[in-house]
Design a protein around this motif. Structure first.
Motif, PDB file in Angstrom:
ATOM      1  N   PRO A  77      45.081  37.215  42.892  1.00  0.00           N
ATOM      2  CA  PRO A  77      43.693  37.028  42.470  1.00  0.00           C
ATOM      3  C   PRO A  77      43.089  38.322  41.918  1.00  0.00           C
ATOM      4  CG  PRO A  77      43.848  37.072  44.856  1.00  0.00           C
ATOM      5  CD  PRO A  77      45.245  37.104  44.334  1.00  0.00           C
ATOM      6  N   TYR A  78      42.217  38.130  40.934  1.00  0.00           N
ATOM      7  CA  TYR A  78      41.570  39.253  40.251  1.00  0.00           C
ATOM      8  C   TYR A  78      40.107  39.298  40.667  1.00  0.00           C
ATOM      9  CZ  TYR A  78      39.359  41.759  36.369  1.00  0.00           C
ATOM     10  OH  TYR A  78      38.617  42.621  35.608  1.00  0.00           O
ATOM     11  N   THR A  79      39.668  40.476  41.096  1.00  0.00           N
ATOM     12  CA  THR A  79      38.271  40.700  41.457  1.00  0.00           C
ATOM     13  C   THR A  79      37.676  41.669  40.447  1.00  0.00           C
ATOM     14  OG1 THR A  79      38.885  40.474  43.775  1.00  0.00           O
ATOM     15  CG2 THR A  79      36.727  41.440  43.310  1.00  0.00           C
ATOM     16  N   PRO A  80      36.622  41.258  39.718  1.00  0.00           N
ATOM     17  CA  PRO A  80      36.076  42.123  38.676  1.00  0.00           C
ATOM     18  C   PRO A  80      35.297  43.308  39.249  1.00  0.00           C
ATOM     19  CG  PRO A  80      34.795  40.102  38.826  1.00  0.00           C
ATOM     20  CD  PRO A  80      35.950  39.968  39.769  1.00  0.00           C
ATOM     21  N   LEU A  81      35.342  44.430  38.502  1.00  0.00           N
ATOM     22  CA  LEU A  81      34.559  45.613  38.838  1.00  0.00           C
ATOM     23  C   LEU A  81      33.593  45.978  37.718  1.00  0.00           C
ATOM     24  CD1 LEU A  81      37.284  47.941  40.432  1.00  0.00           C
ATOM     25  CD2 LEU A  81      35.556  46.591  41.612  1.00  0.00           C
ATOM     26  N   SER A  82      33.834  45.492  36.511  1.00  0.00           N
ATOM     27  CA  SER A  82      32.983  45.826  35.369  1.00  0.00           C
ATOM     28  C   SER A  82      32.070  44.658  35.033  1.00  0.00           C
ATOM     29  CB  SER A  82      33.841  46.184  34.152  1.00  0.00           C
ATOM     30  OG  SER A  82      34.622  45.077  33.766  1.00  0.00           O
ATOM     31  N   GLN A  83      30.963  44.980  34.387  1.00  0.00           N
ATOM     32  CA  GLN A  83      30.035  43.930  33.977  1.00  0.00           C
ATOM     33  C   GLN A  83      30.664  43.102  32.870  1.00  0.00           C
ATOM     34  OE1 GLN A  83      26.357  45.782  32.898  1.00  0.00           O
ATOM     35  NE2 GLN A  83      25.674  45.950  35.015  1.00  0.00           N
ATOM     36  N   GLY A  84      30.430  41.815  32.906  1.00  0.00           N
ATOM     37  CA  GLY A  84      30.986  40.928  31.902  1.00  0.00           C
ATOM     38  C   GLY A  84      32.370  40.415  32.243  1.00  0.00           C
ATOM     39  N   SER A  85      32.962  40.962  33.258  1.00  0.00           N
ATOM     40  CA  SER A  85      34.277  40.507  33.687  1.00  0.00           C
ATOM     41  C   SER A  85      34.095  39.346  34.651  1.00  0.00           C
ATOM     42  CB  SER A  85      35.022  41.659  34.370  1.00  0.00           C
ATOM     43  OG  SER A  85      36.290  41.267  34.765  1.00  0.00           O
ATOM     44  N   ARG A  86      34.998  38.386  34.600  1.00  0.00           N
ATOM     45  CA  ARG A  86      34.879  37.219  35.469  1.00  0.00           C
ATOM     46  C   ARG A  86      36.056  37.193  36.450  1.00  0.00           C
ATOM     47  NH1 ARG A  86      38.618  33.669  33.485  1.00  0.00           N
ATOM     48  NH2 ARG A  86      39.230  33.964  31.331  1.00  0.00           N
ATOM     49  N   PRO A  87      35.809  36.676  37.643  1.00  0.00           N
ATOM     50  CA  PRO A  87      36.918  36.573  38.606  1.00  0.00           C
ATOM     51  C   PRO A  87      37.939  35.535  38.137  1.00  0.00           C
ATOM     52  CG  PRO A  87      34.870  35.726  39.557  1.00  0.00           C
ATOM     53  CD  PRO A  87      34.541  36.232  38.203  1.00  0.00           C
ATOM     54  N   ARG A  88      39.176  35.764  38.471  1.00  0.00           N
ATOM     55  CA  ARG A  88      40.259  34.851  38.094  1.00  0.00           C
ATOM     56  C   ARG A  88      41.110  34.574  39.319  1.00  0.00           C
ATOM     57  NH1 ARG A  88      41.122  38.441  32.931  1.00  0.00           N
ATOM     58  NH2 ARG A  88      39.749  37.349  31.506  1.00  0.00           N
ATOM     59  N   GLU A  89      41.652  33.366  39.337  1.00  0.00           N
ATOM     60  CA  GLU A  89      42.514  32.995  40.457  1.00  0.00           C
ATOM     61  C   GLU A  89      43.847  33.718  40.411  1.00  0.00           C
ATOM     62  OE1 GLU A  89      43.054  28.834  41.037  1.00  0.00           O
ATOM     63  OE2 GLU A  89      40.947  28.399  40.655  1.00  0.00           O
ATOM     64  N   ARG A  90      44.339  33.956  39.191  1.00  0.00           N
ATOM     65  CA  ARG A  90      45.641  34.617  39.070  1.00  0.00           C
ATOM     66  C   ARG A  90      45.696  35.472  37.812  1.00  0.00           C
ATOM     67  NH1 ARG A  90      50.718  34.754  40.942  1.00  0.00           N
ATOM     68  NH2 ARG A  90      52.446  34.817  39.481  1.00  0.00           N
ATOM     69  N   VAL A  91      46.082  36.711  38.000  1.00  0.00           N
ATOM     70  CA  VAL A  91      46.356  37.662  36.923  1.00  0.00           C
ATOM     71  C   VAL A  91      47.721  38.241  37.214  1.00  0.00           C
ATOM     72  CG1 VAL A  91      45.648  39.859  35.900  1.00  0.00           C
ATOM     73  CG2 VAL A  91      43.932  38.193  36.516  1.00  0.00           C
ATOM     74  N   VAL A  92      48.507  38.507  36.186  1.00  0.00           N
ATOM     75  CA  VAL A  92      49.856  39.029  36.395  1.00  0.00           C
ATOM     76  C   VAL A  92      49.963  40.464  35.899  1.00  0.00           C
ATOM     77  CG1 VAL A  92      50.964  36.774  36.312  1.00  0.00           C
ATOM     78  CG2 VAL A  92      50.692  38.070  34.227  1.00  0.00           C
ATOM     79  N   VAL A  93      50.772  41.241  36.599  1.00  0.00           N
ATOM     80  CA  VAL A  93      51.122  42.599  36.202  1.00  0.00           C
ATOM     81  C   VAL A  93      52.641  42.689  36.176  1.00  0.00           C
ATOM     82  CG1 VAL A  93      49.045  43.732  37.072  1.00  0.00           C
ATOM     83  CG2 VAL A  93      51.003  43.486  38.562  1.00  0.00           C
ATOM     84  N   GLU A  94      53.152  43.657  35.440  1.00  0.00           N
ATOM     85  CA  GLU A  94      54.599  43.843  35.352  1.00  0.00           C
ATOM     86  C   GLU A  94      55.152  44.252  36.708  1.00  0.00           C
ATOM     87  OE1 GLU A  94      57.772  46.772  33.118  1.00  0.00           O
ATOM     88  OE2 GLU A  94      55.770  46.531  32.284  1.00  0.00           O
ATOM     89  N   ASP A  95      56.257  43.626  37.089  1.00  0.00           N
ATOM     90  CA  ASP A  95      56.906  43.951  38.355  1.00  0.00           C
ATOM     91  C   ASP A  95      57.762  45.190  38.153  1.00  0.00           C
ATOM     92  OD1 ASP A  95      58.005  44.007  40.861  1.00  0.00           O
ATOM     93  OD2 ASP A  95      59.293  42.267  40.580  1.00  0.00           O
ATOM     94  N   SER A  96      57.276  46.310  38.650  1.00  0.00           N
ATOM     95  CA  SER A  96      58.040  47.550  38.589  1.00  0.00           C
ATOM     96  C   SER A  96      58.225  48.031  40.023  1.00  0.00           C
ATOM     97  CB  SER A  96      57.298  48.599  37.759  1.00  0.00           C
ATOM     98  OG  SER A  96      56.084  48.943  38.393  1.00  0.00           O
ATOM     99  N   GLY A  97      58.908  49.113  40.171  1.00  0.00           N
ATOM    100  CA  GLY A  97      59.105  49.670  41.503  1.00  0.00           C
ATOM    101  C   GLY A  97      57.807  50.158  42.117  1.00  0.00           C
ATOM    102  N   ALA A  98      56.759  50.247  41.300  1.00  0.00           N
ATOM    103  CA  ALA A  98      55.486  50.759  41.773  1.00  0.00           C
ATOM    104  C   ALA A  98      54.541  49.674  42.262  1.00  0.00           C
ATOM    105  CB  ALA A  98      54.820  51.546  40.647  1.00  0.00           C
ATOM    106  N   VAL A  99      54.945  48.413  42.216  1.00  0.00           N
ATOM    107  CA  VAL A  99      54.099  47.302  42.640  1.00  0.00           C
ATOM    108  C   VAL A  99      54.741  46.639  43.854  1.00  0.00           C
ATOM    109  CG1 VAL A  99      53.099  45.094  41.956  1.00  0.00           C
ATOM    110  CG2 VAL A  99      53.280  46.928  40.291  1.00  0.00           C
ATOM    111  N   ALA A 100      53.933  46.429  44.878  1.00  0.00           N
ATOM    112  CA  ALA A 100      54.450  45.808  46.101  1.00  0.00           C
ATOM    113  C   ALA A 100      53.506  44.688  46.533  1.00  0.00           C
ATOM    114  CB  ALA A 100      54.560  46.844  47.211  1.00  0.00           C
ATOM    115  N   GLU A 101      54.080  43.665  47.110  1.00  0.00           N
ATOM    116  CA  GLU A 101      53.278  42.537  47.591  1.00  0.00           C
ATOM    117  C   GLU A 101      52.353  42.993  48.715  1.00  0.00           C
ATOM    118  OE1 GLU A 101      55.220  38.823  48.433  1.00  0.00           O
ATOM    119  OE2 GLU A 101      56.783  39.245  46.954  1.00  0.00           O
ATOM    120  N   GLY A 102      51.140  42.438  48.684  1.00  0.00           N
ATOM    121  CA  GLY A 102      50.168  42.749  49.724  1.00  0.00           C
ATOM    122  C   GLY A 102      49.281  43.940  49.415  1.00  0.00           C
ATOM    123  N   ARG A 103      49.582  44.688  48.393  1.00  0.00           N
ATOM    124  CA  ARG A 103      48.769  45.856  48.047  1.00  0.00           C
ATOM    125  C   ARG A 103      47.761  45.495  46.969  1.00  0.00           C
ATOM    126  NH1 ARG A 103      51.829  51.279  47.291  1.00  0.00           N
ATOM    127  NH2 ARG A 103      49.656  51.914  47.299  1.00  0.00           N
TER     128      ARG A 103
END
Length: 170
Positions: A77-103
Motif C-alpha cells: 500500500p502507498y501512503t501519500p506525503l505530497s499534496q495532490g497525491s492519492r493513496p493507493r492499495e498497491r504500488v510496485v517497486v523493483e525487487d532488489s537486494g535493498a528491498v525487504a518485506e515488512g519495511r
C-alpha cells in the motif's frame, strides 16, 4: 644505466608502438569508442530511474510498506506525503537486494503508473548503480586497450566508490 643493459632499453620506458601509425590510431579510436559506448550505456541505464529521484518536482511522493515480493517486483500500500497525491492499495517497486518485506520506504511514483522508485540518498545511489558497473567495465578497456593506467584507476575507484555507497545506503 646498468653496464650490461643495452642503451636502447634504458631510453624506452613506454610500451612499444605499433609498427604502423594507422594501426596505432585505429586501436585508440576503436577502444575509445568502446569506452564511450560503455559509459553511455551506464548513464542510459541509470537515467531511467534516476530522473524520477533527481527531478521529483511535480511528482507524487509517499511511502510504501512492502507486503509481498514476486517476479522481480515488490508491492504494498502507498501512503501519500505530497499534496495532490492519492493513496493507493498497491504500488510496485523493483525487487532488489535493498528491498525487504515488512519495511517501509519513501518513494516517488512514476507519472501515469503504479510504479514507484525509492527516493532519498539511498534511492539516488541505487539509481546510479548501473553507472558504477559501467565505470568498472570501462576502466578495464581504458587500461588494456588504451594503455592509460591512471585514468583507468580513477574510473575503477569511482565505480567501486559508487557501488559501495549504494550498497551501504540501501
Amino acid at each position: 644505466m646498468i653496464p650490461a643493459m643495452p642503451a636502447s632499453a634504458a631510453r624506452s620506458r613506454r610500451a612499444p608502438r605499433s609498427p604502423h601509425p594507422l594501426l596505432h590510431y585505429g586501436r585508440i579510436t576503436a577502444m575509445g569508442t568502446v569506452t564511450a559506448l560503455i559509459l553511455i550505456a551506464g548513464v542510459w541505464a541509470s537515467w531511467g530511474t534516476a530522473q524520477h529521484v533527481m527531478l521529483p518536482r511535480g511528482r507524487e511522493h509517499g511511502t510504501i510498506t512492502v507486503t509481498d515480493c514476486a517476479d522481480g517486483t515488490c508491492g504494498g500500500p502507498y501512503t501519500p506525503l505530497s499534496q495532490g497525491s492519492r493513496p493507493r492499495e498497491r504500488v510496485v517497486v523493483e525487487d532488489s537486494g535493498a528491498v525487504a518485506e515488512g519495511r517501509t520506504y519513501t518513494v516517488v511514483v512514476k507519472p501515469s503508473s503504479d510504479e514507484a522508485v525509492r527516493s532519498g540518498p539511498g534511492g539516488m545511489l541505487l539509481a546510479w548503480a548501473p553507472l558504477g558497473g559501467a565505470l568498472l567495465l570501462a576502466s578495464v578497456v581504458v587500461a588494456g586497450g588504451l594503455r592509460r593506467t591512471r585514468p583507468a584507476w580513477l574510473m575503477a575507484g569511482a565505480g567501486v566508490a559508487l557501488l559501495t555507497a549504494a550498497f551501504l545506503a540501501a
